[in-house]
Design an enzyme around this catalytic site. Structure first.
Site, PDB file in Angstrom:
ATOM      1  N   ASP A 141       0.812  -1.210   0.000  1.00  0.00           N
ATOM      2  CA  ASP A 141       0.000   0.000   0.000  1.00  0.00           C
ATOM      3  C   ASP A 141       0.849   1.265   0.000  1.00  0.00           C
ATOM      4  O   ASP A 141       0.582   2.211  -0.746  1.00  0.00           O
ATOM      5  CB  ASP A 141      -0.925  -0.006   1.225  1.00  0.00           C
ATOM      6  CG  ASP A 141      -1.781   1.241   1.304  1.00  0.00           C
ATOM      7  OD1 ASP A 141      -2.883   1.241   0.726  1.00  0.00           O
ATOM      8  OD2 ASP A 141      -1.352   2.216   1.938  1.00  0.00           O
ATOM      9  N   ALA A 166      -4.826   2.579  -0.659  1.00  0.00           N
ATOM     10  CA  ALA A 166      -4.660   1.946  -1.965  1.00  0.00           C
ATOM     11  C   ALA A 166      -5.244   0.535  -1.942  1.00  0.00           C
ATOM     12  O   ALA A 166      -5.941   0.118  -2.873  1.00  0.00           O
ATOM     13  CB  ALA A 166      -3.186   1.919  -2.362  1.00  0.00           C
ATOM     14  N   ASP A 167      -4.959  -0.209  -0.868  1.00  0.00           N
ATOM     15  CA  ASP A 167      -5.513  -1.561  -0.740  1.00  0.00           C
ATOM     16  C   ASP A 167      -7.036  -1.536  -0.715  1.00  0.00           C
ATOM     17  O   ASP A 167      -7.703  -2.326  -1.392  1.00  0.00           O
ATOM     18  CB  ASP A 167      -5.012  -2.202   0.551  1.00  0.00           C
ATOM     19  CG  ASP A 167      -3.559  -2.640   0.463  1.00  0.00           C
ATOM     20  OD1 ASP A 167      -2.986  -2.609  -0.645  1.00  0.00           O
ATOM     21  OD2 ASP A 167      -2.997  -3.011   1.509  1.00  0.00           O
ATOM     22  N   LEU A 168      -7.600  -0.634   0.089  1.00  0.00           N
ATOM     23  CA  LEU A 168      -9.053  -0.578   0.235  1.00  0.00           C
ATOM     24  C   LEU A 168      -9.722  -0.057  -1.030  1.00  0.00           C
ATOM     25  O   LEU A 168     -10.772  -0.560  -1.443  1.00  0.00           O
ATOM     26  CB  LEU A 168      -9.423   0.285   1.440  1.00  0.00           C
ATOM     27  CG  LEU A 168      -8.948  -0.249   2.794  1.00  0.00           C
ATOM     28  CD1 LEU A 168      -9.239   0.758   3.900  1.00  0.00           C
ATOM     29  CD2 LEU A 168      -9.599  -1.592   3.108  1.00  0.00           C
TER      30      LEU A 168
END
Length: 347
Positions: A141, A166-168
């Protein structure tokens, strides 16, 4: 559950860590049956990373995988690859997060799986844009946010982000893309591929910042400390008050409520650093909840900054969808291998 939007949809989830499991968690809350396909050994890396909750697994893993079923498939083995192909022939969606080319090397590439099942929707979650120089580079991320420009929005030195956005964002866009592909399949009868990268996902979240990239005065700067009425202020009890008097009507109401009507005229000032300092001195005279009560009575947007323990609990979806119960358990590694293969008549 039968009334949920994605009731009857089956998802094979080959992804690990946060983005893919977050995407399939959202699909599960919409009613889809999610089968988590894991390798032998430790399975999803996140399972055993410390700390460990009461179920022996990392609490983040548990939160992301509630209500799913887990099966073990060894793609290094010919029988495992055959089983995956058979499952993919009957599934609606397959989600994966391998580096580019990995599934092809196992002879279970997504194009071949869609040839076997033209209705299959596939979704790849990769780190970096496929047409960029980092396409096959490792990342997390932090690096995706760094590359996309999310860490450099202010003149101050960049800091570690409080959330893995970024991950979410990648998981959210993957779920959205899959739902759109399911809707398109209803009309065409055919599946499609949904490519998602975490770099582009966080980049897409910067739409407001990019719109103002060449502007000398930016709206975004007002949200990042440029306005005295849109700030965090420390109160007498050590807690912080989030003041959000961004519009002039709220600013005027704030000034009147605190007995500083003369500050109304300073709303449009370009440099508000001195004004912020004056407000900070005043706010420090009372505890946070006193200010909150006073300002809310005057219809001024504000809130005491809470801890997660103090804040109310929120469901993964901000709307009712009829999916996974909030207390559902996450599956143990391979817990449902036998039952799923038996139900699907795959051996």
């Amino acid at each position: 559950m039968r009334d949920a939007p994605l009731a009857g949809i089956t998802v094979l989830d080959l992804s690990r860590l946060i983005p893919g499991p977050y995407a399939t968690l959202l699909l599960a809350h919409l009613g889809a049956q999610v089968i988590k396909v894991e390798p032998p050994g430790m399975g999803d890396y996140l399972r055993l990373l410390p700390p460990h909750g009461p179920d022996g697994m990392n609490p983040v893993f548990t939160a992301l995988n509630r209500g799913k079923r887990s099966i073990i498939i060894d793609l290094n083995d010919g029988a495992g690859r055959r089983i995956l192909r058979e499952l993919a022939k009957r599934a609606d969606v397959l989600v994966e997060s391998f580096r580019p080319g990995v599934l092809e090397r196992f002879d279970v590439g997504l194009e071949s799986l869609r040839r076997d099942n033209p209705r299959l929707i596939t979704c790849s979650l990769a780190g970096y844009a496929a047409d960029g120089p980092l396409a096959s580079a490792p990342g997390h991320d932090l690096t995706y946010q760094a590359v996309a420009g999310a860490l450099g929005l202010t003149d101050a030195p960049p800091t570690l982000p409080a959330l893995p956005l970024a991950d979410l964002a990648g998981g959210l866009f993957a779920a959205l893309g899959i739902v759109a592909a399911l809707a398109a399949r209803n009309a065409s009868g055919e599946g499609r591929h949904v490519p998602v990268t975490l770099e582009e996902s966080i980049g897409a979240m910067l739409v407001l910042e990019r719109a103002e990239i060449e502007m000398p005065f930016r709206f975004g700067d007002m949200l990042r400390g440029g306005r005295a009425g849109y700030q965090l202020y420390r109160c007498r009890d050590g807690r912080h008050l989030a003041l959000a008097a961004l519009e002039e009507k709220f600013w005027n109401a704030f000034c009147d409520a605190i007995g500083r009507s003369a500050w109304r005229s300073r709303f449009a000032a370009i440099d508000q650093e001195a004004l912020s300092a004056e407000i900070a001195t005043l706010i420090a005279e009372r505890p946070a909840h006193e200010w909150e009560a006073l300002l809310r009575a005057a219809d001024v947007p504000c809130a005491v900054v809470t801890t997660l323990a103090e804040a109310r609990a929120y469901a993964p979806l901000p709307f009712a969808a009829g999916g996974v119960p909030p207390n559902a358990s996450a599956p143990q590694h391979g817990e449902h291998t036998e039952s799923v293969l038996r139900e699907w008549n795959v051996r």
